[in-house]
Design a protein around this motif. Structure first.
Motif, mmCIF file in Angstrom:
data_model
loop_
_atom_site.group_PDB
_atom_site.id
_atom_site.type_symbol
_atom_site.label_atom_id
_atom_site.label_comp_id
_atom_site.label_asym_id
_atom_site.label_seq_id
_atom_site.Cartn_x
_atom_site.Cartn_y
_atom_site.Cartn_z
ATOM 1 N N ALA A 10 1.768 12.314 -0.728
ATOM 2 C CA ALA A 10 2.274 11.625 -1.920
ATOM 3 C C ALA A 10 1.416 11.917 -3.140
ATOM 4 C CB ALA A 10 2.357 10.127 -1.672
ATOM 5 N N THR A 11 0.096 12.046 -2.929
ATOM 6 C CA THR A 11 -0.774 12.170 -4.098
ATOM 7 C C THR A 11 -1.035 13.614 -4.499
ATOM 8 O OG1 THR A 11 -2.644 11.920 -2.607
ATOM 9 C CG2 THR A 11 -1.957 9.978 -3.830
ATOM 10 N N ARG A 33 -3.477 7.361 -12.519
ATOM 11 C CA ARG A 33 -3.321 8.551 -11.685
ATOM 12 C C ARG A 33 -4.662 9.147 -11.275
ATOM 13 N NH1 ARG A 33 1.285 9.293 -11.150
ATOM 14 N NH2 ARG A 33 1.157 11.364 -10.259
ATOM 15 N N THR A 45 2.773 6.776 -6.659
ATOM 16 C CA THR A 45 1.872 7.718 -7.321
ATOM 17 C C THR A 45 2.484 9.112 -7.305
ATOM 18 O OG1 THR A 45 0.152 6.497 -6.219
ATOM 19 C CG2 THR A 45 -0.531 8.428 -7.441
ATOM 20 N N GLY A 46 3.115 9.454 -6.163
ATOM 21 C CA GLY A 46 3.674 10.782 -6.022
ATOM 22 C C GLY A 46 4.943 10.970 -6.842
ATOM 23 N N LEU A 58 2.566 1.665 -3.368
ATOM 24 C CA LEU A 58 1.695 2.195 -4.424
ATOM 25 C C LEU A 58 1.441 3.682 -4.224
ATOM 26 C CD1 LEU A 58 -0.835 -0.719 -4.817
ATOM 27 C CD2 LEU A 58 0.540 0.249 -6.620
ATOM 28 N N VAL A 59 1.204 4.077 -2.970
ATOM 29 C CA VAL A 59 0.895 5.479 -2.687
ATOM 30 C C VAL A 59 2.095 6.368 -3.005
ATOM 31 C CG1 VAL A 59 0.464 7.096 -0.826
ATOM 32 C CG2 VAL A 59 -0.896 5.028 -0.994
ATOM 33 N N LEU A 60 3.293 5.939 -2.553
ATOM 34 C CA LEU A 60 4.486 6.745 -2.808
ATOM 35 C C LEU A 60 4.824 6.763 -4.294
ATOM 36 C CD1 LEU A 60 6.726 5.775 0.224
ATOM 37 C CD2 LEU A 60 5.569 7.931 -0.187
ATOM 38 N N LEU A 82 3.253 16.143 -4.025
ATOM 39 C CA LEU A 82 4.314 15.799 -4.960
ATOM 40 C C LEU A 82 3.879 16.141 -6.379
ATOM 41 C CD1 LEU A 82 5.622 12.396 -3.602
ATOM 42 C CD2 LEU A 82 6.681 14.625 -3.461
ATOM 43 N N PRO A 83 4.848 16.348 -7.296
ATOM 44 C CA PRO A 83 4.489 16.707 -8.674
ATOM 45 C C PRO A 83 3.659 15.614 -9.336
ATOM 46 C CG PRO A 83 6.809 16.133 -8.483
ATOM 47 C CD PRO A 83 6.285 16.309 -7.093
ATOM 48 N N VAL A 118 -3.617 3.716 -9.718
ATOM 49 C CA VAL A 118 -2.261 4.254 -9.700
ATOM 50 C C VAL A 118 -1.757 4.437 -11.132
ATOM 51 C CG1 VAL A 118 0.139 3.736 -9.113
ATOM 52 C CG2 VAL A 118 -1.649 3.386 -7.428
ATOM 53 N N PRO A 131 6.254 9.103 -9.880
ATOM 54 C CA PRO A 131 6.167 8.026 -10.865
ATOM 55 C C PRO A 131 7.508 7.782 -11.546
ATOM 56 C CG PRO A 131 5.002 9.991 -11.623
ATOM 57 C CD PRO A 131 5.443 10.263 -10.237
ATOM 58 N N LEU A 152 0.843 -1.199 0.000
ATOM 59 C CA LEU A 152 0.000 0.000 0.000
ATOM 60 C C LEU A 152 0.879 1.251 0.000
ATOM 61 C CD1 LEU A 152 -2.778 1.252 0.195
ATOM 62 C CD2 LEU A 152 -2.660 1.022 2.654
#
Lengths: 268, 319
Positions: B28-29, B277, A118-119, A114-116, B32-33, B274, A121, A111
């Motif tokens: 994170a979502t 996005r 997303t931030g 996946l979350v990190l 972050l860029p 994910v 890529p 989890l």
């Protein structure tokens, strides 16, 4: 007996040195998709007709590097917090900190991954960060337990009573007893980090598509299993040998240092 | 009374963990860029169009304000709207069935297999079964979920094609109505959790069997089912923590397994979100998965505590 100690070292060597072996490009198509092994392509070709041997050799280093960096960072934090919490007189603050970090252990690694991802890529940093976040709670707990036990020994108490500085006590009373535990703990974390990095590759996170990665090779080539199973089987085998083998290796090393009683993997 | 206080502390810790998770997820979502604007506007949008979308999504406001708004909505049960236009809560409710129809058989399979084999091996430490299982479970623990799942896929769809590789549920049906589609993902998930659980149970049983009271029972001629019950009932409480951790771990494993087998569950939806996005969906799914994990761990802790308490107070309690 000897084989299971040599195998993991061999896989580590393949991963680390593989990219330097001149076997052609890991990303250029050289033949049709899923061709069986032959003299020209020892392990055959993958889904896009790329040489599997070249991809296997190129695909391990990133995993091992990510896992090693994550283990190093996690160990530094784990050792730092663990030693502080084990030695400090401010028991309440130590307990509070350890509980707080412990709470993080409840979150599933995938989890966080996946979350990190997303931030950030396409970046390996997200994978390293997720590995560190997952590993730190366990590292802190193990190191703190060990330090707390060492602090309670008679010689450590004697050193404290005679007024040795913290640095001296750390160097001569704590470090020798802590080192084997910390080493074994780091090894277990390394194995877990390799798995998480491979899972990230499998899920298509991290460095983008053409780059080779053992985890991603398993995923992208599973469609051609019946035609050429090697692009799936070889990286999968390497990953399993790496994980199980490093555990055995550590068991062996820790057994040397700690004696039979404290061996990690030995049953009871 | 002490139990109530202890429970309050544990529940507070779970809520605090969830708060940390929410901060990580939000940071994170959204901070972050690569935020939602790029996805919504498409590659051909002008700067003015991007700015308009940014304002319409509320992304021009400071991050901490948006975080407070978002967490307030989540706390009220409003998980927002996915970029596809559907409510996130609605999507989760939709996908929950498929996830559960894989998770529940997997958990049952682990409990039965690990329970039976763990107890058998733990009662005969060093026996042939114990040694065989030791090597097998070490291999299982060493393999990631995706390797085990791929291995099963190889065996059952390529070499011995008896099961479908991809869970294609006919329209209008639910996944649990098709056992053949559930079998492979559930088995893959079960294999992932089996190794660690079995080792834990074995260790717990072996430890109990080596205690004084177990030896006392043996010397008094307690044999068969009664001896088994003496050992197992006392080995259960320590093993319960491990079982809760295993169940919570299954949620993480299900992300991988659902993605590989195309099971239309929550984990599958998360990897898809994910890849696309879909920020609101990622946030909602992560918080749901995190909350579910913490709830399972809390329930396991509570059960273990109750079991311990019961044993400590029961007159026949062996301690």
């Amino acid at each position: 007996m000897k084989l299971r100690l040599i195998l993991p070292l061999l896989v580590l060597a393949v991963a680390a040195l593989g990219p330097w072996v001149p076997v052609g490009s890991p990303t250029a198509p050289v033949a049709g998709p899923f061709e069986s092994w032959s003299g020209a392509h020892v392990l055959g070709t993958d889904i896009l007709g790329r040489d599997v041997l070249a991809r296997v050799l190129a695909g391990g280093r990133m995993l091992v590097v990510q896992a090693a960096v994550a283990t190093l960072l996690g160990s530094v934090v784990g050792l730092g917090v663990g030693v502080w919490a084990g030695m400090t007189h401010r028991h309440r603050a130590a307990r509070f900190t350890v509980r707080g970090i412990d709470a993080l252990a409840a979150l599933p690694g995938i989890l966080l991954l996946l979350v990190l991802a997303t931030g950030a890529p396409g970046s390996g940093a997200a994978i390293v960060a997720a590995s560190v976040l997952v590993s730190v709670p366990f590292s802190v707990r193990v190191n703190r337990e060990r330090v707390a036990a060492l602090v309670r020994t008679d010689y450590a108490r004697a050193a404290q009573a005679r007024g040795d500085t913290v640095a001296t006590r750390l160097r001569y009373d704590i470090a020798p007893g802590l080192a084997p535990t910390a080493l074994a703990e780091a090894g277990i974390r390394f194995v877990a980090a390799v798995q998480l990095a491979a899972t990230a590759g499998f899920l298509g996170l991290g460095a983008s598509a053409p780059a080779a990665n053992w985890g991603r090779m398993v995923q992208e080539n599973s469609a051609g299993l019946t035609t050429n199973p090697l692009p799936v089987v070889v990286p999968a085998f390497l990953l399993v040998v790496l994980a199980v083998g490093v555990t055995f290796l550590l068991d062996h090393l820790a057994g040397r240092v700690l004696g039979e009683a404290d061996r990690i993997g030995a049953g009871r | 009374m002490r139990l109530a206080g202890w429970l309050t502390v544990r529940a507070a810790a779970a809520v605090a963990t969830l708060a940390v998770l929410s901060a990580v997820v939000f940071w994170a979502t959204e901070v972050l860029p690569g935020d939602a604007v790029g996805t919504t506007s498409g590659p051909n949008a002008t700067d003015a169009e991007r700015a308009a979308i940014r304002i319409s999504l509320g992304l021009d406001r400071p991050a901490h304000e948006r975080y407070v708004d978002w967490i307030g909505d989540v706390a009220r049960g409003d998980l927002g709207t996915s970029l596809t236009g559907r409510g996130v809560g609605e999507i989760i409710a939709d996908r929950l069935g498929a996830s559960l129809s894989v998770l529940v058989p997997a958990a049952v399979l682990i409990l039965v297999l690990a329970g039976a084999l763990g107890v058998t091996a733990g009662l005969r430490v060093g026996g042939r079964l114990d040694r065989g299982l030791n090597a097998t479970t070490l291999g299982l623990v060493g393999s990631s979920d995706f390797l085990l799942a791929t291995g099963l896929l190889v065996v059952f769809t390529a070499w011995w094609p008896v099961l479908p590789a991809v869970a294609l549920v006919p329209a209008g049906d639910q996944l649990w109505q098709h056992p053949d589609l559930v079998a492979l993902p559930a088995l893959a998930l079960a294999l992932g959790g089996f190794g660690a659980t079995m080792r834990l149970l074995r260790a717990s049983v072996a430890q109990t069997a080596a205690t004084g009271f177990a030896e006392f029972a043996r010397l008094n001629g307690v044999r068969g089912p009664r001896y088994l019950w003496t050992v197992v009932s006392n080995a259960a409480a320590p093993a319960l923590h491990g079982l809760a951790i295993m169940l919570a771990g299954l949620l993480g494993g299900s992300v991988v397994v659902e993605t590989l087998f195309n099971v239309p569950g929550i984990g599958y939806e998360l990897t898809r979100a994910v890849a696309e996005r879909d920020i609101p969906l990622i946030q909602g799914l992560s918080m749901t998965l995190g909350a579910a994990t913490l709830a399972i761990l809390l329930a396991g802790d509570l059960l273990a505590a109750l079991l311990d308490r019961h044993r400590a107070h029961s007159p026949a309690g062996i301690r």
